[in-house]
Design a protein around this motif. Structure first.
Motif, PDB file in Angstrom:
ATOM      1  N   MET A   2      79.806   9.288  46.110  1.00  9.93           N
ATOM      2  CA  MET A   2      78.606   9.334  45.292  1.00  9.93           C
ATOM      3  C   MET A   2      78.549   8.087  44.404  1.00  9.93           C
ATOM      4  N   ALA A   3      77.376   7.617  44.172  1.00 10.75           N
ATOM      5  CA  ALA A   3      77.196   6.425  43.342  1.00 10.75           C
ATOM      6  C   ALA A   3      76.715   6.812  41.948  1.00 10.75           C
ATOM      7  N   LEU A   4      77.187   6.067  40.972  1.00 16.45           N
ATOM      8  CA  LEU A   4      76.744   6.212  39.593  1.00 16.45           C
ATOM      9  C   LEU A   4      75.798   5.061  39.277  1.00 16.45           C
ATOM     10  N   VAL A   5      74.745   5.342  38.550  1.00 15.12           N
ATOM     11  CA  VAL A   5      73.880   4.285  38.054  1.00 15.12           C
ATOM     12  C   VAL A   5      74.269   4.093  36.600  1.00 15.12           C
ATOM     13  N   MET A   6      74.818   2.918  36.311  1.00 14.04           N
ATOM     14  CA  MET A   6      75.352   2.665  34.976  1.00 14.04           C
ATOM     15  C   MET A   6      74.638   1.494  34.317  1.00 14.04           C
ATOM     16  N   ARG A   7      74.263   1.699  33.054  1.00 19.58           N
ATOM     17  CA  ARG A   7      73.716   0.609  32.239  1.00 19.58           C
ATOM     18  C   ARG A   7      74.892   0.004  31.491  1.00 19.58           C
ATOM     19  N   ILE A   8      75.173  -1.244  31.781  1.00 17.14           N
ATOM     20  CA  ILE A   8      76.367  -1.910  31.266  1.00 17.14           C
ATOM     21  C   ILE A   8      75.962  -2.898  30.181  1.00 17.14           C
ATOM     22  N   LYS A   9      76.623  -2.789  29.037  1.00 20.06           N
ATOM     23  CA  LYS A   9      76.400  -3.717  27.927  1.00 20.06           C
ATOM     24  C   LYS A   9      77.542  -4.730  27.933  1.00 20.06           C
ATOM     25  N   PHE A  10      77.198  -6.008  27.790  1.00 21.69           N
ATOM     26  CA  PHE A  10      78.181  -7.085  27.827  1.00 21.69           C
ATOM     27  C   PHE A  10      78.397  -7.677  26.438  1.00 21.69           C
ATOM     28  N   PRO A  11      79.554  -8.309  26.233  1.00 18.64           N
ATOM     29  CA  PRO A  11      79.828  -8.956  24.939  1.00 18.64           C
ATOM     30  C   PRO A  11      78.823 -10.075  24.655  1.00 18.64           C
ATOM     31  N   PRO A  12      78.651 -10.438  23.391  1.00 20.32           N
ATOM     32  CA  PRO A  12      77.684 -11.483  23.022  1.00 20.32           C
ATOM     33  C   PRO A  12      77.980 -12.847  23.647  1.00 20.32           C
ATOM     34  N   THR A  13      79.209 -13.094  24.051  1.00 18.53           N
ATOM     35  CA  THR A  13      79.554 -14.391  24.632  1.00 18.53           C
ATOM     36  C   THR A  13      79.183 -14.488  26.116  1.00 18.53           C
ATOM     37  N   TYR A  14      78.721 -13.408  26.712  1.00 19.84           N
ATOM     38  CA  TYR A  14      78.353 -13.402  28.130  1.00 19.84           C
ATOM     39  C   TYR A  14      76.880 -13.808  28.283  1.00 19.84           C
ATOM     40  N   PRO A  15      76.503 -14.301  29.468  1.00 21.11           N
ATOM     41  CA  PRO A  15      75.116 -14.726  29.680  1.00 21.11           C
ATOM     42  C   PRO A  15      74.146 -13.550  29.833  1.00 21.11           C
ATOM     43  N   LEU A  16      74.657 -12.328  29.955  1.00 29.65           N
ATOM     44  CA  LEU A  16      73.836 -11.127  30.077  1.00 29.65           C
ATOM     45  C   LEU A  16      74.012 -10.268  28.838  1.00 29.65           C
ATOM     46  N   ILE A  17      73.007  -9.471  28.525  1.00 23.56           N
ATOM     47  CA  ILE A  17      73.157  -8.495  27.452  1.00 23.56           C
ATOM     48  C   ILE A  17      73.376  -7.122  28.079  1.00 23.56           C
ATOM     49  N   TYR A  18      72.464  -6.715  28.961  1.00 24.74           N
ATOM     50  CA  TYR A  18      72.559  -5.451  29.677  1.00 24.74           C
ATOM     51  C   TYR A  18      72.255  -5.680  31.144  1.00 24.74           C
ATOM     52  N   THR A  56      71.867  -2.960  34.761  1.00 29.41           N
ATOM     53  CA  THR A  56      72.028  -1.656  35.382  1.00 29.41           C
ATOM     54  C   THR A  56      72.484  -1.865  36.817  1.00 29.41           C
ATOM     55  N   LEU A  57      73.582  -1.201  37.165  1.00 23.49           N
ATOM     56  CA  LEU A  57      74.155  -1.326  38.507  1.00 23.49           C
ATOM     57  C   LEU A  57      74.450   0.041  39.093  1.00 23.49           C
ATOM     58  N   ARG A  58      74.409   0.118  40.405  1.00 20.56           N
ATOM     59  CA  ARG A  58      74.855   1.306  41.135  1.00 20.56           C
ATOM     60  C   ARG A  58      76.295   1.034  41.561  1.00 20.56           C
ATOM     61  N   ILE A  59      77.209   1.901  41.125  1.00 17.16           N
ATOM     62  CA  ILE A  59      78.642   1.704  41.363  1.00 17.16           C
ATOM     63  C   ILE A  59      79.223   2.958  42.004  1.00 17.16           C
ATOM     64  N   ASP A  60      80.020   2.773  43.039  1.00 18.36           N
ATOM     65  CA  ASP A  60      80.675   3.871  43.739  1.00 18.36           C
ATOM     66  C   ASP A  60      81.600   4.613  42.770  1.00 18.36           C
ATOM     67  N   SER A  61      81.409   5.916  42.630  1.00 21.41           N
ATOM     68  CA  SER A  61      82.210   6.696  41.682  1.00 21.41           C
ATOM     69  C   SER A  61      83.650   6.888  42.139  1.00 21.41           C
ATOM     70  N   ASN A  62      83.950   6.547  43.377  1.00 19.83           N
ATOM     71  CA  ASN A  62      85.330   6.654  43.866  1.00 19.83           C
ATOM     72  C   ASN A  62      86.181   5.450  43.473  1.00 19.83           C
ATOM     73  N   LEU A  63      85.554   4.405  42.950  1.00 22.19           N
ATOM     74  CA  LEU A  63      86.310   3.237  42.497  1.00 22.19           C
ATOM     75  C   LEU A  63      87.088   3.591  41.232  1.00 22.19           C
ATOM     76  N   THR A  64      88.272   2.995  41.083  1.00 18.09           N
ATOM     77  CA  THR A  64      88.989   3.135  39.817  1.00 18.09           C
ATOM     78  C   THR A  64      88.287   2.240  38.795  1.00 18.09           C
ATOM     79  N   SER A  81      86.323  10.809  37.665  1.00 15.14           N
ATOM     80  CA  SER A  81      87.072  11.693  36.771  1.00 15.14           C
ATOM     81  C   SER A  81      86.458  11.743  35.366  1.00 15.14           C
ATOM     82  N   TYR A  82      85.363  11.031  35.161  1.00 21.33           N
ATOM     83  CA  TYR A  82      84.656  11.018  33.876  1.00 21.33           C
ATOM     84  C   TYR A  82      83.243  11.568  34.066  1.00 21.33           C
TER      85      TYR A  82
END
Length: 103
Positions: free
Chosen positions: A1-17, A19-27, A66-67
């Motif tokens: 199953m895939a999770l759709v996650m909104r990811i926030k990045f640190p201020p030093t990164y070129p992105l702020i937010y 959204t990605l689809r990530i396989d929930s079986n990944l560690t 597991s989360y």
């Protein structure tokens, strides 16, 4: 199953937010690597995934599945585990006197 996650990045990164689809079986470590490769951002050994609503660092070796709180999380932070931006506390914990801060 895939999770759709909104990811926030640190201020030093070129992105702020992002959204990605990530396989929930990944560690967590595999998810960090996937995010970094997909978005062409740096992910050193000290990068982790943090749930700010729960003040919880995800364990590197645990699968995302597991989360269950990730299903409803507003956002997850892609950040340095040594970041002191959580009211001066390492790792986002609630303890008033964080252990082992080297200066």
């Amino acid at each position: 199953m895939a999770l759709v996650m909104r990811i926030k990045f640190p201020p030093t990164y070129p992105l702020i937010y992002k959204t990605l689809r990530i396989d929930s079986n990944l560690t967590v470590v595999q998810a960090i690597r996937f995010i970094a490769e997909s978005l062409n951002v740096a992910a050193g050994d000290n990068i982790g995934l943090y749930l700010p609503q729960e003040k919880l660092w995800l364990d590197d070796n645990s699968p995302l599945s597991s989360y269950p709180q990730l299903q409803d999380a507003e956002e997850i932070e892609f950040k340095d585990k040594n970041d002191l931006s959580n009211n001066g506390k390492l790792g986002g914990g609630d303890h008033p006197d964080p252990c082992c801060v080297l200066q």
